[in-house]
Design an enzyme around this catalytic site. Structure first.
Site, PDB file in Angstrom:
ATOM      1  N   VAL A  42      48.173  46.367  46.595  1.00 34.01           N
ATOM      2  CA  VAL A  42      46.984  45.628  46.133  1.00 34.01           C
ATOM      3  C   VAL A  42      45.740  46.264  46.745  1.00 34.01           C
ATOM      4  CG1 VAL A  42      45.800  43.387  46.069  1.00 34.01           C
ATOM      5  CG2 VAL A  42      48.308  43.472  46.063  1.00 34.01           C
TER       6      VAL A  42
ATOM      7  N   GLY B 259      44.459  49.288  46.525  1.00 32.16           N
ATOM      8  CA  GLY B 259      44.466  50.704  46.934  1.00 32.16           C
ATOM      9  C   GLY B 259      44.317  50.851  48.437  1.00 32.16           C
TER      10      GLY B 259
ATOM     11  N   ASP C 171      48.210  45.242  35.230  1.00 33.74           N
ATOM     12  CA  ASP C 171      48.173  45.742  36.615  1.00 33.74           C
ATOM     13  C   ASP C 171      47.507  44.699  37.530  1.00 33.74           C
ATOM     14  OD1 ASP C 171      48.257  48.111  38.596  1.00 33.74           O
ATOM     15  OD2 ASP C 171      46.149  47.535  38.603  1.00 33.74           O
TER      16      ASP C 171
ATOM     17  N   LYS D 179      49.048  42.304  40.787  1.00 34.75           N
ATOM     18  CA  LYS D 179      48.401  42.159  42.096  1.00 34.75           C
ATOM     19  C   LYS D 179      48.111  40.680  42.394  1.00 34.75           C
ATOM     20  CE  LYS D 179      46.646  46.864  41.701  1.00 34.75           C
ATOM     21  NZ  LYS D 179      45.613  47.709  41.093  1.00 34.75           N
TER      22      LYS D 179
HETATM   23  N1  HSE Z   1      45.710  51.821  37.900  1.00 34.54           N
HETATM   24  C1  HSE Z   1      45.419  51.118  39.108  1.00 34.54           C
HETATM   25  C2  HSE Z   1      43.928  50.790  39.129  1.00 34.54           C
HETATM   26  C3  HSE Z   1      45.794  51.963  40.293  1.00 34.54           C
HETATM   27  O1  HSE Z   1      43.188  51.346  38.300  1.00 34.54           O
HETATM   28  O2  HSE Z   1      43.501  49.972  39.921  1.00 34.54           O
HETATM   29  C4  HSE Z   1      45.744  51.249  41.607  1.00 34.54           C
HETATM   30  O3  HSE Z   1      46.632  50.188  41.651  1.00 34.54           O
END
Ligand code: HSE
Length: 405
Positions: A127, A129, A196, A200
């Site tokens: 979560v 990065g 995505d 998270k």
């Molecule tokens: N594709 C995801 C983003 C990568 O753009 O946040 C990081 O989790």
């Protein structure tokens, strides 16, 4: 200490690069031991890579190497990552991961396996990065009851929206740029449709309230319906559109969790989070609002979080970190459309008097080039289902939630 990396894509190659370039500092953090990459698992060939001798296509080379105690899983996806991680944890090896899909879908099972064998399963990179958020939530905010979380959790969509808002850039061009920068998922549908961010939200909600939340419990809407016309109306009232993941505590056995575009007013801590940056605002009953900000995607920021977990795992060999969550139950995550009241932005083809007769006095917005038969307005607070009832006879073009964060 010998370690292994499974998956040599953007994040995995970043992990190897950070270990290579930062072993001096890593040694200080582990109390003297460097990390030595002994195996890299990938089905592809990398003959020109300086680590060519470390590559294997056989997972058993890692599983059966008794000197390897910590493994980074940066493969992405549920399988074979789940099977490999399970076998490693059962064998007493600690696993760290950036794989949010796996943690969101199978985190409970993997945490249980780690609990049994005494290994650690860590996922700081899953979560935000490079943003520290998993440890702060589970450790630094441990004294708080969490009241809510709102986060810009996807770098790709935040990058696209920023380009649309600030440069009037076309959606497809902005997506292409995000892909070229290595921010997007292999299949960018996961970014732009909100999946995505949904994964998270599952991880944050599970951590915040101690019960596993699965992706199919989180109502999710992406950014593909957002147009430059919506951006213009909302900027006329000093707002911006962000893809937000929101989690709200309702009672000890009920929460709401959803992902959608949302209007954020200038002045909010979330409004100025631009480009690939992410921010997670956590509302605790003792601390108030705290906001975690930083690069939410990209090779080295994500690798920074993965390697930090490897260091932590290396420091905790045979020592279990108290960390994780238990099972949820049917009805635990409620339908936010019935329960959470908020104002809404609505764009429609309708005369103002028809809007007024359905909603009473509302705040109308305007933009340059507005067609004479188009209206945009902000409603009072209501649930989404109440809103939809009022809109039954109105030709709606778009609806966006307005957040109070
Ligand atoms: N594709 C995801 C983003 C990568 O753009 O946040 C990081 O989790």
């Amino acid at each position: 200490m010998k370690v292994a990396v499974m998956g040599y894509g953007t994040v995995g190659s970043g992990v190897v690069e950070v270990i290579d370039s930062h072993n001096d500092v890593i040694k200080k953090r582990t109390g003297g031991e460097a990390l030595e990459v002994a195996h890299i698992l990938d089905l592809r060939d990398f003959p020109d890579d300086s680590h060519a001798a470390l590559f294997t296509k056989d997972f058993n080379d890692i599983l059966n190497d008794s000197e390897v105690k910590v493994v980074a899983e940066t493969m992405g996806g549920v399988e074979p990552a789940f099977t490999f991680t399970m076998q490693l944890l059962e064998a007493g090896k600690s696993v760290v991961t950036s794989n949010k899909e796996l943690v969101a879908q199978k985190g409970l099972k993997l945490l249980e396996a780690a609990e049994k064998s005494g290994a650690n399963y860590l996922f700081e990179a899953s979560v935000g990065g490079g943003i520290p958020i998993i440890r702060p939530m589970s450790q630094c905010l441990a004294a708080n009851n969490i009241e809510g979380v709102a986060g810009i959790l996807n770098g790709t969509t935040n990058f696209i929206l920023t380009k649309m808002i600030e440069e009037g850039m076309d959606f497809d061009d902005a997506l292409k740029l995000a892909q070229d920068n290595g921010y997007a998922e292999k299949d960018p549908t996961a970014d732009i449709e909100g999946f995505d961010a949904c994964r998270k939200v599952c991880i944050l909600a599970s951590l915040a309230f101690g019960k596993h939340v699965y992706p199919n419990q989180v109502q999710t809407e992406g950014i593909t319906n957002i147009t430059l016309e919506d951006v213009a109306y909302i900027s006329s009232v000093k707002g911006v559109i962000k893809l937000l993941g929101q989690i709200k505590y309702i009672s000890d056995d009920k929460i709401a969790a959803f992902v959608s575009p949302a209007v954020v007013q200038h002045g909010s801590q979330l409004a100025s989070v631009n480009d690939v940056f992410n921010a997670i605002l956590v509302r605790g009953d003792a601390v108030g609002d705290v906001c975690f900000y930083g690069p939410g995607a990209g090779k080295l920021p994500t690798a920074s979080a993965v390697v930090a977990d490897m260091v932590d795992a290396a420091k905790h060999i045979f020592r279990k970190k108290i960390f994780g969550w238990g099972a949820g139950f049917e009805g635990y995550v409620v339908d936010y459309k019935d329960t959470i009241e908020m104002p809404f932005y609505v764009r429609a083809k309708a005369p103002t008097n028809k809007v007024q007769s359905a909603f009473g006095e509302v705040k109308f917005l305007s933009r340059i080039g507005q067609p004479s038969n188009e209206v945009a307005f902000i409603t009072d607070k209501m649930t989404e289902n109440q809103l939809r009832d009022k809109l039954t006879n109105i030709d709606v073009i778009n609806i966006i939630k307005v957040t109070s964060y």
